[in-house]
Design an enzyme around this catalytic site. Structure first.
Site, short mmCIF file in Angstrom:
data_model
loop_
_atom_site.label_atom_id
_atom_site.label_comp_id
_atom_site.label_asym_id
_atom_site.label_seq_id
_atom_site.Cartn_x
_atom_site.Cartn_y
_atom_site.Cartn_z
N SER A 157 0.69 -1.10 -0.20
CA SER A 157 -0.33 0.11 0.63
C SER A 157 1.11 0.94 0.02
O SER A 157 2.02 1.11 0.36
CB SER A 157 -1.41 0.27 1.52
OG SER A 157 -1.76 -1.46 1.52
N1 SAH Z 1 -0.66 -4.41 4.22
C1 SAH Z 1 -0.47 -4.97 2.78
C2 SAH Z 1 -1.27 -4.60 1.93
C3 SAH Z 1 -1.04 -6.02 0.74
S1 SAH Z 1 -2.74 -5.94 -1.10
C4 SAH Z 1 0.95 -4.46 2.89
O1 SAH Z 1 1.11 -2.83 4.11
O2 SAH Z 1 1.92 -4.67 2.13
C5 SAH Z 1 -3.99 -6.44 -0.44
C6 SAH Z 1 -3.71 -7.82 0.58
O3 SAH Z 1 -4.66 -8.51 1.56
C7 SAH Z 1 -3.14 -8.66 -0.67
O4 SAH Z 1 -2.10 -9.37 -0.47
C8 SAH Z 1 -4.22 -9.95 -1.04
O5 SAH Z 1 -4.15 -11.35 -1.10
C9 SAH Z 1 -4.62 -10.18 0.47
N2 SAH Z 1 -5.84 -10.52 0.36
C10 SAH Z 1 -7.54 -10.30 -0.82
N3 SAH Z 1 -8.48 -11.02 0.29
C11 SAH Z 1 -7.64 -10.92 1.50
C12 SAH Z 1 -8.96 -12.16 2.15
N4 SAH Z 1 -10.00 -12.59 1.89
N5 SAH Z 1 -8.17 -12.59 3.26
C13 SAH Z 1 -6.99 -12.76 3.18
N6 SAH Z 1 -6.08 -11.43 2.38
C14 SAH Z 1 -6.93 -10.92 1.42
#
Ligand code: SAH
Length: 204
Positions: free
Chosen positions: A55
């Site tokens: 993010s």
């Molecule tokens: N907090 C992270 C953001 C990553 S993007 C950072 O700072 O890097 C969002 C993430 O949510 C992705 O890795 C994706 O695989 C995950 N995601 C999407 N749907 C999900 C679900 N149902 N349960 C757990 N993770 C999920």
């Protein structure tokens, strides 16, 4: 470079001094693929493994600010991704539970956290749509992927007084804060528009 990034976030309206201090402290470049490392202190999202993104720092700070984390609080994060938001929450001395549904990212952050000494209470491979009933209730829940609608289990796993920060929408998302006022009542507040990778529900 981290100080400069924090200054940029202040200019964009972030006021939470704890969140800003975490941004000044955490080596974001270590959470990124080496090909993007040189850009780590720009206020931008970047690709990570499994077609996901780390993010944008502004978004991380904004979500953290809305959560109002206090030391010792139990916080659930949906979407571990790169682990950067997890690290911010740990820096704020929260007890962090984090869930990721992409195996590749789950494995990667497991090794990475151990190496850097970040210690979430639990790191789970699974579907965050369901929350984490066995550890509920939580003081705060932060969803770091765009949810088409608010998963009911997440609301029910909040303590009274607890806060859920979740981007809601399909193409763009509205940053939404739910505060649990009582067993049955929730206050809902909406903030600006953001863009996240989708929160995917496991159908099996
Ligand atoms: N907090 C992270 C953001 C990553 S993007 C950072 O700072 O890097 C969002 C993430 O949510 C992705 O890795 C994706 O695989 C995950 N995601 C999407 N749907 C999900 C679900 N149902 N349960 C757990 N993770 C999920």
């Amino acid at each position: 470079m981290r100080n400069k990034l924090a200054d940029t976030l202040i200019k964009k309206g972030i006021t939470d001094t704890n969140a800003l201090e975490a941004i000044r402290t955490i080596p974001r470049h270590l959470f990124m693929d080496s090909s993007f490392e040189g850009h780590a202190y720009q206020d931008k999202a970047f690709p990570i493994a499994a077609d996901q993104t780390i993010s944008q720092p502004y978004t991380v700070a904004f979500q953290t600010q809305l959560l109002e984390v206090k030391p010792g609080q139990k916080i659930l994060e949906i979407g571990t991704g790169s682990g950067y938001q997890t690290a911010v929450l740990l820096q704020l001395k929260a007890k962090v539970y984090t869930i990721e549904r992409q195996l590749e990212l789950f494995k990667k952050t497991k090794i990475f956290f151990a190496k850097l000494g970040y210690r979430p209470k639990k790191k789970i491979f699974g579907d965050g749509y369901k929350g984490l009933p066995e550890e509920a209730p939580f003081d705060g829940i932060v969803v770091t992927a765009g949810a088409p609608e608010v998963p009911r289990p997440l609301l029910s796993q909040l303590k009274v007084g607890g806060r859920l920060v979740i981007p809601v929408g399909t193409n763009d998302q509205i940053m939404t804060l739910y505060i649990r006022k009582s067993e049955k009542e929730f206050e809902k507040k909406e903030f600006g528009s953001f863009r996240f990778v989708p929160l995917l529900e496991n159908k099996n």
